[in-house]
Design a protein around this motif. Sequence first.
Motif, PDB file in Angstrom:
ATOM      1  N   LYS A  44      32.088 -33.185  15.895  1.00 36.29           N
ATOM      2  CA  LYS A  44      31.850 -32.144  15.796  1.00 36.29           C
ATOM      3  C   LYS A  44      31.172 -31.739  14.420  1.00 36.29           C
ATOM      4  N   SER A  45      31.029 -32.607  13.761  1.00 34.10           N
ATOM      5  CA  SER A  45      30.124 -32.423  12.508  1.00 34.10           C
ATOM      6  C   SER A  45      28.562 -32.044  12.656  1.00 34.10           C
ATOM      7  N   ASN A  46      28.194 -31.133  11.797  1.00 35.70           N
ATOM      8  CA  ASN A  46      26.578 -31.216  11.670  1.00 35.70           C
ATOM      9  C   ASN A  46      25.973 -32.093  10.917  1.00 35.70           C
ATOM     10  N   HIS A  47      26.693 -33.161  10.099  1.00 38.12           N
ATOM     11  CA  HIS A  47      26.063 -33.922   9.338  1.00 38.12           C
ATOM     12  C   HIS A  47      26.152 -35.543   9.966  1.00 38.12           C
ATOM     13  N   ALA A  48      25.188 -36.045   9.802  1.00 36.98           N
ATOM     14  CA  ALA A  48      24.928 -37.528  10.412  1.00 36.98           C
ATOM     15  C   ALA A  48      25.812 -38.507   9.852  1.00 36.98           C
ATOM     16  N   SER A  49      26.483 -39.533  10.556  1.00 36.40           N
ATOM     17  CA  SER A  49      27.690 -39.996  10.068  1.00 36.40           C
ATOM     18  C   SER A  49      27.530 -41.729  10.450  1.00 36.40           C
ATOM     19  N   VAL A  50      27.924 -42.505   9.402  1.00 35.53           N
ATOM     20  CA  VAL A  50      28.053 -43.969   9.768  1.00 35.53           C
ATOM     21  C   VAL A  50      29.475 -44.503   9.750  1.00 35.53           C
ATOM     22  N   VAL A  51      29.981 -44.948  10.910  1.00 42.93           N
ATOM     23  CA  VAL A  51      31.353 -45.325  10.774  1.00 42.93           C
ATOM     24  C   VAL A  51      31.594 -46.947  10.967  1.00 42.93           C
ATOM     25  N   GLU A  52      32.665 -47.229  10.131  1.00 41.25           N
ATOM     26  CA  GLU A  52      32.977 -48.648  10.196  1.00 41.25           C
ATOM     27  C   GLU A  52      34.296 -48.799  11.089  1.00 41.25           C
ATOM     28  N   PHE A  53      34.033 -49.490  12.131  1.00 45.03           N
ATOM     29  CA  PHE A  53      35.238 -49.804  12.837  1.00 45.03           C
ATOM     30  C   PHE A  53      36.037 -51.361  12.095  1.00 45.03           C
ATOM     31  N   LYS A 107      28.687 -48.082  13.618  1.00 40.24           N
ATOM     32  CA  LYS A 107      28.259 -47.051  14.568  1.00 40.24           C
ATOM     33  C   LYS A 107      27.607 -45.969  13.945  1.00 40.24           C
ATOM     34  N   VAL A 108      26.439 -45.485  14.313  1.00 32.55           N
ATOM     35  CA  VAL A 108      25.946 -44.204  13.608  1.00 32.55           C
ATOM     36  C   VAL A 108      25.991 -42.964  14.632  1.00 32.55           C
ATOM     37  N   PHE A 109      26.305 -42.049  14.225  1.00 34.09           N
ATOM     38  CA  PHE A 109      26.523 -40.703  14.887  1.00 34.09           C
ATOM     39  C   PHE A 109      25.593 -39.708  14.465  1.00 34.09           C
ATOM     40  N   LYS A 110      24.709 -39.200  15.509  1.00 36.22           N
ATOM     41  CA  LYS A 110      23.630 -38.252  14.976  1.00 36.22           C
ATOM     42  C   LYS A 110      23.897 -36.967  15.721  1.00 36.22           C
ATOM     43  N   PRO A 111      24.084 -35.596  15.064  1.00 40.67           N
ATOM     44  CA  PRO A 111      24.386 -34.662  15.718  1.00 40.67           C
ATOM     45  C   PRO A 111      23.277 -34.327  16.846  1.00 40.67           C
ATOM     46  N   GLY A 112      23.565 -33.702  17.867  1.00 43.96           N
ATOM     47  CA  GLY A 112      22.765 -33.218  18.957  1.00 43.96           C
ATOM     48  C   GLY A 112      22.901 -31.862  19.089  1.00 43.96           C
ATOM     49  N   ASP A 183      24.393 -28.220   5.630  1.00 46.98           N
ATOM     50  CA  ASP A 183      25.756 -27.624   5.387  1.00 46.98           C
ATOM     51  C   ASP A 183      25.616 -26.118   5.612  1.00 46.98           C
ATOM     52  N   PHE A 184      24.655 -25.415   5.756  1.00 45.01           N
ATOM     53  CA  PHE A 184      24.750 -23.967   6.106  1.00 45.01           C
ATOM     54  C   PHE A 184      24.031 -23.742   7.364  1.00 45.01           C
ATOM     55  N   PHE A 185      23.695 -24.945   8.079  1.00 46.15           N
ATOM     56  CA  PHE A 185      23.259 -24.641   9.646  1.00 46.15           C
ATOM     57  C   PHE A 185      23.984 -23.562  10.474  1.00 46.15           C
ATOM     58  N   GLY A 186      23.021 -22.628  10.865  1.00 42.31           N
ATOM     59  CA  GLY A 186      23.763 -21.599  11.615  1.00 42.31           C
ATOM     60  C   GLY A 186      23.910 -20.273  10.705  1.00 42.31           C
ATOM     61  N   SER A 187      24.164 -20.417   9.432  1.00 42.25           N
ATOM     62  CA  SER A 187      24.370 -19.236   8.688  1.00 42.25           C
ATOM     63  C   SER A 187      23.357 -18.945   7.745  1.00 42.25           C
ATOM     64  N   VAL A 188      22.421 -19.920   7.269  1.00 42.71           N
ATOM     65  CA  VAL A 188      21.226 -19.578   6.438  1.00 42.71           C
ATOM     66  C   VAL A 188      20.077 -20.363   7.016  1.00 42.71           C
ATOM     67  N   THR A 189      18.955 -19.648   6.984  1.00 41.30           N
ATOM     68  CA  THR A 189      17.755 -20.363   7.414  1.00 41.30           C
ATOM     69  C   THR A 189      16.994 -20.822   6.300  1.00 41.30           C
ATOM     70  N   PHE A 190      16.802 -22.265   6.362  1.00 38.29           N
ATOM     71  CA  PHE A 190      15.987 -22.799   5.406  1.00 38.29           C
ATOM     72  C   PHE A 190      14.623 -23.095   5.578  1.00 38.29           C
ATOM     73  N   GLY A 191      13.769 -22.829   4.616  1.00 40.13           N
ATOM     74  CA  GLY A 191      12.370 -22.885   4.562  1.00 40.13           C
ATOM     75  C   GLY A 191      11.806 -23.772   3.437  1.00 40.13           C
ATOM     76  N   GLY A 247      31.534 -27.116  11.327  1.00 37.31           N
ATOM     77  CA  GLY A 247      31.160 -27.702  12.714  1.00 37.31           C
ATOM     78  C   GLY A 247      30.034 -27.033  13.336  1.00 37.31           C
ATOM     79  N   LYS A 248      29.906 -26.829  14.906  1.00 38.01           N
ATOM     80  CA  LYS A 248      28.901 -26.357  15.436  1.00 38.01           C
ATOM     81  C   LYS A 248      28.903 -24.707  15.297  1.00 38.01           C
ATOM     82  N   PRO A 249      27.733 -23.954  15.123  1.00 37.85           N
ATOM     83  CA  PRO A 249      27.667 -22.803  14.994  1.00 37.85           C
ATOM     84  C   PRO A 249      28.296 -22.032  16.259  1.00 37.85           C
ATOM     85  N   LYS A 250      29.092 -20.954  16.249  1.00 37.75           N
ATOM     86  CA  LYS A 250      29.584 -20.292  17.015  1.00 37.75           C
ATOM     87  C   LYS A 250      28.738 -19.712  18.398  1.00 37.75           C
ATOM     88  N   ASP A 251      27.389 -19.440  17.815  1.00 34.72           N
ATOM     89  CA  ASP A 251      26.464 -18.981  18.745  1.00 34.72           C
ATOM     90  C   ASP A 251      26.247 -20.137  19.774  1.00 34.72           C
TER      91      ASP A 251
END
Length: 440
Positions: A44-53, A107-112, A183-191, A247-251
């Motif tokens: 549910k994260s907006n961030h890219a992650s790498v996970v070691e099993f 494994k690498v997890f990239k938000p979609g 970090d502010f995805f969905g609450s602040v627009t970055f340019g 996590g994901k924006p409520k919209d």
Amino acid sequence: MVHNPVVVAALSAALLAPLAAGMYSSNSPVLQLTSKNFAEKILKSNHASVVEFYAPWCGHCKNLKPAYEKAAENMKGLAQVAAIDCDEDANKRTCQEYGIQGFPTIKVFKPGKSGKPSIQDYQGARTAKGIVDFLIEQIPNHVTRINSKTVDGFLKEKNETAKAILFTTKGVATPLYKALAVDFFGSVTFGQVRDKETEVLKLFGVEKFPTFLVLPGGSAEGVIYDGDMKKDGMLKFVKKFAQPASGKPKDDEKKEESSSTSSSSAPPPRPTFDSTIPEAPSLEAFAATCGNKICVLVVTPESAPSLSAQEKANFYVNHVKQTFPFFQVQGSKLSPEFMKGFALEKSDQIQVRALSAKRGWYVAYSGDSASDEELKIWIDKIKMGEIQKVKIPQFEKEESTTPPEPAKDAPAPEEPAKEVPKEEEPAKEATKETPEHEEL
């Protein structure tokens, strides 16, 4: 001396407790995962992650630990470097769900945008630098490039919410700035505005670089950040105007609920495979047609593609085709040299490669096969030069219809995840943070 068996057992339990707790301590920069928090922290994260099993008894896992922790330290604030102990009974089901058969497996997890991350095995160097360099490429880019033609639209859209703008000499967003936008995805627009955009600079009265400001929203005047261009300081500054997303924006969640409700009442129409993309039967014809342009090759299976593949192919034709020229060809029609040179496989799924024949590079699409947004982001990254390119090897012209023997140095077929080779040492080159990962 007589040993009290109760005392001995208690001491043994106390000494062995740290080992049972896993390989990484509570002070480690590596994010500790369990079956309970895996979905919340990773899926549910907006961030890219790498996970070691991993398993604590695995020798190669122990060898990897220093480099993995160094990668986690370097990626702090940019992306997540996490680990889960597959030897722990409570975590075994999660490890089984991801088909873990050897340790360590990364494994690498990239938000979609669909709400589900794309997942791929990490096949790079098991070093801090290798992990850091790869993970930086996976950071989602939610930064809008602003110029004199787009500035009005950028300011008018979502006018009541906060907007952050970075004025810089750089042409593309840095990992730090992209991570801040996540970090502010969905609450602040970055340019981002480049120093060459003189009309936009004049509009905001900006004369030095970098300059970072936040427009609180509505008719409120912009506020300029006067601290160091570091993640922590900039994060605290933006927090004055909006809270980071969790996590994901409520919209997005509402859209998913709405789509799932409508789909239950009436199934979507089955798309038809659009075969109007011109075919490119040979490398020479393909390269000649591309000329100085960046072209995209859509390699299709011989059999009818699956529903998800059809949806993708239709999207290529109807939505993205005008960005770059698209060409289609069945994998069976490509020569072994062509397949090898572009790292193509015999597959029942559509494979996509973008290339520049003039500059001699290609890029493979490895995003979520069901996500149109993933493809848009991939195309944008290619246009802005933010994606790692692979050099195209020289191809020999076919002299006969008989397929040549595989080259001696051809890569061996992929095997299930195995232990990292013992001779691999932790990377020395990542002993300190690279400036471009931290500063703007």
